[in-house]
Design a protein around this motif. Structure first.
Motif, mmCIF file in Angstrom:
data_model
loop_
_atom_site.group_PDB
_atom_site.id
_atom_site.type_symbol
_atom_site.label_atom_id
_atom_site.label_comp_id
_atom_site.label_asym_id
_atom_site.label_seq_id
_atom_site.Cartn_x
_atom_site.Cartn_y
_atom_site.Cartn_z
ATOM 1 N N PHE A 139 22.274 15.165 35.159
ATOM 2 C CA PHE A 139 22.354 14.785 36.578
ATOM 3 C C PHE A 139 20.982 14.932 37.249
ATOM 4 C CE2 PHE A 139 26.265 17.080 35.375
ATOM 5 C CZ PHE A 139 27.196 16.053 35.482
ATOM 6 N N THR A 140 20.877 14.254 38.388
ATOM 7 C CA THR A 140 19.818 14.566 39.350
ATOM 8 C C THR A 140 20.505 14.992 40.638
ATOM 9 O OG1 THR A 140 19.701 12.286 40.154
ATOM 10 C CG2 THR A 140 18.231 12.903 38.326
ATOM 11 N N ALA A 141 19.888 15.910 41.377
ATOM 12 C CA ALA A 141 20.559 16.481 42.544
ATOM 13 C C ALA A 141 19.540 16.857 43.615
ATOM 14 C CB ALA A 141 21.361 17.708 42.126
ATOM 15 N N LEU A 142 20.051 17.026 44.836
ATOM 16 C CA LEU A 142 19.227 17.456 45.961
ATOM 17 C C LEU A 142 19.518 18.925 46.258
ATOM 18 C CD1 LEU A 142 19.701 14.363 48.301
ATOM 19 C CD2 LEU A 142 17.661 14.951 46.943
ATOM 20 N N PRO A 143 18.485 19.727 46.528
ATOM 21 C CA PRO A 143 18.711 21.156 46.809
ATOM 22 C C PRO A 143 19.360 21.355 48.171
ATOM 23 C CG PRO A 143 16.411 20.630 47.110
ATOM 24 C CD PRO A 143 17.051 19.389 46.579
ATOM 25 N N GLY A 144 20.146 22.440 48.277
ATOM 26 C CA GLY A 144 20.797 22.760 49.539
ATOM 27 C C GLY A 144 21.471 24.107 49.430
ATOM 28 N N SER A 145 22.500 24.311 50.239
ATOM 29 C CA SER A 145 23.228 25.573 50.225
ATOM 30 C C SER A 145 24.700 25.310 50.504
ATOM 31 C CB SER A 145 22.659 26.550 51.257
ATOM 32 O OG SER A 145 22.828 26.016 52.563
ATOM 33 N N SER A 146 25.530 26.227 50.037
ATOM 34 C CA SER A 146 26.967 26.191 50.283
ATOM 35 C C SER A 146 27.371 27.577 50.738
ATOM 36 C CB SER A 146 27.732 25.791 49.008
ATOM 37 O OG SER A 146 29.126 25.852 49.213
ATOM 38 N N SER A 147 27.810 27.685 52.021
ATOM 39 C CA SER A 147 28.040 28.995 52.645
ATOM 40 C C SER A 147 26.722 29.756 52.628
ATOM 41 C CB SER A 147 29.159 29.751 51.932
ATOM 42 O OG SER A 147 30.387 29.038 52.039
ATOM 43 N N ASP A 148 26.691 30.892 51.985
ATOM 44 C CA ASP A 148 25.461 31.686 51.909
ATOM 45 C C ASP A 148 24.841 31.634 50.518
ATOM 46 O OD1 ASP A 148 25.763 32.463 54.553
ATOM 47 O OD2 ASP A 148 27.007 34.198 54.016
ATOM 48 N N THR A 149 25.179 30.613 49.748
ATOM 49 C CA THR A 149 24.732 30.532 48.359
ATOM 50 C C THR A 149 23.901 29.270 48.167
ATOM 51 O OG1 THR A 149 26.786 31.607 47.682
ATOM 52 C CG2 THR A 149 25.492 30.572 45.947
ATOM 53 N N TYR A 150 22.830 29.399 47.392
ATOM 54 C CA TYR A 150 22.051 28.226 47.034
ATOM 55 C C TYR A 150 22.912 27.270 46.215
ATOM 56 C CZ TYR A 150 17.906 30.797 48.533
ATOM 57 O OH TYR A 150 16.983 31.488 49.270
ATOM 58 N N ALA A 151 22.708 25.956 46.418
ATOM 59 C CA ALA A 151 23.507 24.960 45.702
ATOM 60 C C ALA A 151 22.700 23.680 45.562
ATOM 61 C CB ALA A 151 24.819 24.703 46.443
ATOM 62 N N VAL A 152 23.215 22.758 44.743
ATOM 63 C CA VAL A 152 22.618 21.426 44.624
ATOM 64 C C VAL A 152 23.731 20.396 44.791
ATOM 65 C CG1 VAL A 152 20.694 22.116 43.144
ATOM 66 C CG2 VAL A 152 22.869 21.457 42.104
ATOM 67 N N LYS A 153 23.382 19.245 45.309
ATOM 68 C CA LYS A 153 24.317 18.157 45.506
ATOM 69 C C LYS A 153 23.979 17.033 44.538
ATOM 70 C CE LYS A 153 26.143 15.022 49.038
ATOM 71 N NZ LYS A 153 26.069 14.596 50.459
ATOM 72 N N ILE A 154 24.953 16.693 43.664
ATOM 73 C CA ILE A 154 24.715 15.664 42.647
ATOM 74 C C ILE A 154 24.488 14.328 43.319
ATOM 75 C CG2 ILE A 154 25.690 14.492 40.634
ATOM 76 C CD1 ILE A 154 25.070 17.416 40.141
ATOM 77 N N SER A 155 23.412 13.678 42.952
ATOM 78 C CA SER A 155 23.090 12.366 43.521
ATOM 79 C C SER A 155 23.262 11.242 42.509
ATOM 80 C CB SER A 155 21.664 12.366 44.075
ATOM 81 O OG SER A 155 20.736 12.759 43.071
ATOM 82 N N THR A 156 22.873 11.479 41.246
ATOM 83 C CA THR A 156 23.045 10.459 40.217
ATOM 84 C C THR A 156 23.470 11.115 38.900
ATOM 85 O OG1 THR A 156 20.712 10.577 39.570
ATOM 86 C CG2 THR A 156 21.312 8.900 41.211
ATOM 87 N N ILE A 157 24.124 10.308 38.074
ATOM 88 C CA ILE A 157 24.546 10.762 36.740
ATOM 89 C C ILE A 157 23.692 10.067 35.692
ATOM 90 C CG2 ILE A 157 26.435 10.891 35.088
ATOM 91 C CD1 ILE A 157 28.376 10.820 37.435
#
Length: 325
Positions: free
Chosen positions: A303-321
């Motif tokens: 995957f490729t993803a954009l960095p971000g956060s979910s609640s108080d946790t670091y996360a990534v959002k999938i953009s492409t497969i």
């Protein structure tokens, strides 16, 4: 009436016999038919194919016993099918000794009961093992006590419940152990001249070896006797196995845990900088804020993803497969 031979034809025929030109067996033209005796007291209700199918079923059953019993006995258990044959019920009961371990099993939804005979030395070994001993049988046979029968009944219940899976291709069984008999005289459940299928299994618990006989009356199996053929059994077994294994594999894969990592970027620093690194120091990466991150499943880029956060946790959002291999 057949044709009458002339004297010349008779002389020619005798001369041909003498010279060996004609074989007397060829002239006879017919061979004597061998007659096979049929015992009406022992009608052959179980064919060889029926018995072979029963062996296949009980080979599966033996594997289940070898897998499940060690959990209770804490000993290695090996089970193999020795023989299957069609006999009359009186032959089975006459071979029983006293005391004997007979499990009477209600074979629902089929009518009637089947009988499981467990060798006495295996029964003594099971009792000794379940009570914490090494599993050594007695040197001399004796009557089983009430406490011992309660312990053995637990094992009989386990081996009764294991009938369900091997018989699934033939009939959906709901077997139930009704009672245990130690006297062969109380095992007269069907007519003495009734045909039964007797399947013998060799059971080895640790170093103790004995037989387990399963007596299956024809009157009990008659409603499903047409399903006891290898062609029908193999075809249904293959279909069932394919479905079962497919579901099992899909379920196992769905529950499998795989490592997923998102790579923020890469950088190269000197060993000196690495050794002297302190909290709050900044490492310059080869990616920009707006760049997508590469996400790896195991060691495969998926995957490729954009960095971000979910609640108080670091996360990534999938953009492409990533579809490439």
């Amino acid at each position: 009436m057949g044709d009458v031979l002339s004297q010349k034809e008779i002389d020619d025929l005798l001369a041909a016999f003498s010279s060996g030109e004609i074989d007397a067996e060829e002239i006879k033209g017919t061979t004597e038919k061998q007659m096979k005796k049929y015992d009406f007291n022992r009608p052959t209700k179980f064919s060889r194919d029926h018995l072979r199918t029963l062996e296949i079923i009980f080979e599966h059953y033996g594997r289940l016993l070898s897998t499940h019993l060690p959990a209770y006995l804490r000993k290695t258990v090996n089970v193999e099918v020795v023989n299957s044959e069609a006999v009359i019920y009186s032959e089975f009961t006459n071979a029983l000794s006293n005391p004997v371990l007979l499990g009477i099993v209600d074979f629902k939804p089929l009518e009637g009961n089947i009988i499981i005979e467990l060798a006495n030395n295996l029964g003594y070994s099971i009792v000794d093992r379940m009570l914490g001993g090494p599993g050594v049988p007695l040197d001399k046979a004796r009557e089983f006590s009430e406490i011992e029968l309660v312990i053995i009944e637990r094992i009989f219940t386990i081996i009764t419940n294991l009938f369900r899976d091997p018989w699934e291709n033939v009939v959906g069984l709901m077997p139930r152990l009704t009672r245990i008999e130690t006297n062969s005289q109380f095992a007269q459940m069907i007519a003495p001249n009734e045909t039964v299928a007797l399947v013998t299994l060799n059971v080895k618990i640790g170093n103790v070896e004995g037989m387990l006989n399963v007596c299956l009356p024809y009157v009990c199996l008659e409603p499903v006797i047409n399903k006891l053929n290898t062609k029908s059994w193999y075809s249904s077994e293959k279909l069932r196995d394919d479905e079962v294994y497919r579901e099992f594999i899909e379920l196992a894969i769905a529950k499998a845990k795989v490592p997923v990592r998102a790579v923020l970027g890469r950088s190269t620093i000197s060993v000196n900088d690495f050794v002297n690194m302190q909290k709050g120091d900044i490492i310059k990466l080869d990616t920009k804020m707006e760049d997508e991150l590469n996400v790896f499943v195991g060691n495969i880029w998926k995957f490729t993803a954009l960095p971000g956060s979910s609640s108080d946790t670091y996360a990534v959002k999938i953009s492409t497969i990533v579809r490439e291999e």
